[in-house]
Scaffold this motif. Sequence first.
Motif, mmCIF file in Angstrom:
data_model
loop_
_atom_site.group_PDB
_atom_site.id
_atom_site.type_symbol
_atom_site.label_atom_id
_atom_site.label_comp_id
_atom_site.label_asym_id
_atom_site.label_seq_id
_atom_site.Cartn_x
_atom_site.Cartn_y
_atom_site.Cartn_z
ATOM 1 N N ASP A 140 0.837 -1.208 0.000
ATOM 2 C CA ASP A 140 0.000 0.000 0.000
ATOM 3 C C ASP A 140 0.863 1.245 0.000
ATOM 4 O O ASP A 140 1.809 1.366 0.784
ATOM 5 N N LEU A 141 0.490 2.190 -0.839
ATOM 6 C CA LEU A 141 1.181 3.472 -0.888
ATOM 7 C C LEU A 141 0.923 4.199 0.438
ATOM 8 O O LEU A 141 -0.208 4.265 0.911
ATOM 9 N N VAL A 142 1.987 4.743 1.062
ATOM 10 C CA VAL A 142 1.826 5.405 2.353
ATOM 11 C C VAL A 142 1.329 6.837 2.169
ATOM 12 O O VAL A 142 1.950 7.626 1.463
ATOM 13 N N GLY A 143 0.214 7.170 2.796
ATOM 14 C CA GLY A 143 -0.253 8.555 2.847
ATOM 15 C C GLY A 143 -1.034 9.032 1.632
ATOM 16 O O GLY A 143 -1.643 10.091 1.664
ATOM 17 N N TYR A 144 -1.026 8.259 0.555
ATOM 18 C CA TYR A 144 -1.725 8.699 -0.657
ATOM 19 C C TYR A 144 -2.519 7.553 -1.246
ATOM 20 O O TYR A 144 -2.287 6.389 -0.940
ATOM 21 N N ARG A 145 -3.455 7.913 -2.091
ATOM 22 C CA ARG A 145 -4.217 6.906 -2.821
ATOM 23 C C ARG A 145 -4.057 7.214 -4.296
ATOM 24 O O ARG A 145 -4.101 8.375 -4.698
#
Lengths: 337, 256
Positions: free
Chosen positions: B69-74
């Motif tokens: 999962d990308l940290v802090g962003y989608r």
Amino acid sequence: MTDQQTTERARPEPIKAVPVRHPGRWVAIVVLAVLTAMFLHMLLTNEGFRWSFIFVSYEEGKRGVMFTEPVLEGLRGTLLLTVFSMLIGVVLGVVVAIMRLSPNKILSSVAWLYTWFFRAAPRLVLAVVFGNLNVLWSRVGFGLPFDKQIGALFGIDNFNGQIWSIESKDLLAGFVAAMLALGLSEAAYMAEIVRAGIQSIDEGQPEAAVALGMSRGQVLRRIVLPQAMRVIVPPTGNEVIAMLKDTSVVAFVPVTAELFFQLRAVSARTFVVLPVLIAALIWYLILCSILMVGQYFLERHFGKGYGAAGRARMRLQTIQAEQGGVGAGGAGLGGTT
Amino acid sequence: MTEIPVMVRADNVHKSFGSLEVLKGVDLTVASGEVACVLGPSGSGKSTFLRCINHLEKINAGRIEVDGDLVGYRERGGKLHEMGERDVARQRQSIGMVFQRFNLFPHMTVLQNVMEAPCRVKRENKAEVRDRSRALLERVGLSDKVDNYPGQLSGGQQQRVAIARALAMRPKLMLFDEPTSALDPELVGEVLDVMKDLAREGMTMIVVTHEIGFAREVADNVVFMDGGVVVEQGPPNEIIANPQQERTKAFLSKVL
Ligand SMILES: Nc1ncnc2c1ncn2[C@@H]1O[C@H](COP(=O)(O)OP(=O)(O)OP(=O)(O)O)[C@@H](O)[C@H]1O
Ligand SMILES: [Mg+2]
């Protein structure tokens, strides 16, 4: 333990030394004792105090001035006013302090303006102003702003966007006006106290909480505010006591159900001045003593986990915080062994 | 050969504070179950990089993925959308962090410190959390201190509580930022022992440390950072015993 020591070496005699004498202390004690005796003598023998007027009966068939109906009624008013204004002050103060520390410039400026205004305005003036606000508006309420103007734009006469409103004479008279004046003013002072408290918390605390996945609200409620309370409670105790005494300014709102107003009314009627003032003083002394007991227990509750050394450090922090500096962070967290 | 899943993938991470660029393109891959030890001189950006991994700091460029999962962003339609506070908090729940200065909550007892996040954040059953927390505290050797306040513990004990507190959230990744640097020398061992146990049980760990001995013994991958970039990385016997880069040699000659 002793066994072990005697096997190694005999224990020496306990020290029996002549203690240092403090003649100065004895002189001071004697002087103070004499002064106290003189003071008591004056209190008891000087007719001017009229103790029976204060405690026993101030007119034929009536109780002492401290315990008459209107004075007790005034006492109740003073207490209620203190409690409600402090409630407004504390709740609003926390909100303003949080706004002040917000990274959002608009929120923090609004908070700054609020504290600037209400700290600058004397409470006496505020009380009078709030007592007379109903001159400005006959009705106060919530609703669409500029509703009449918008109505006129579309050709509707008397378009009413008011959702809820009330005659301001009913709302902003007497007790409520006094409560708002004192509460709003108090909120400005409380905001500064709460801000100093929050800023005294080590940055690592919210950081550790956030790293555990806590939301900003949870960090504030569970981690920051409970620790800030140690710094917040002592000056808040001062605020409560100051508020208790400041309620006497609301006589100008005017609110009549207030301790000092009632006592002065008695003195105006009976032409007795000093004993009435003494009676007022005694009431304020009693109330403040009760508040101080409450403060002691609050401080003990929020000092949990800090120990005596922590409490002393905390006192130092409070002083630093009040002087505008940020308290030494991380008290009680150092790796002590 | 079966593919080992990647737990952390940092790709060309940049981070600036104002005009000061602290991270200048950090690349790092940590496989699941791996222990990565990050070494490097003071100010090289080690703490900053760790803090970026759980989004305590926002990165300016590059990307960090934790467990895919990308940290802090989608990512949506090729565009990045900032995550709301709630989603960031959810990501952090599965990443434990241990700080140099312990950062225990001083107004709570040891047990309350450990129970706080599982109860409040995950809203787990309180009795269950209590049992689990006690078990964790026993595992770090502190079952007799559950009702003490942090201020009554030694530094080493406090740090072990901090580890238990992070583990109580059942993280899939643990970040350690110089966990023993604030400790008296004789207390370092007890904390490192707990960390070794954890590594042995297969926890994925990124450890910023100056304990070369620990890195040599436990690390699968030693990462040497300097000036905001990864200068050199590899198995401990290569990096520590036989560094290739001048900067690594200079640093190791000072700390060994
Ligand atoms: N919040 C911040 N604001 C501004 N500058 C910062 C901030 N945090 C770190 N820095 C700067 O970033 C640089 C790297 O800091 P960092 O803490 O990541 O180094 P480090 O490698 O962990 O060093 P150390 O071994 O001393 O802990 C330092 O120059 C520091 O001054
Ligand atoms: Mg660091």
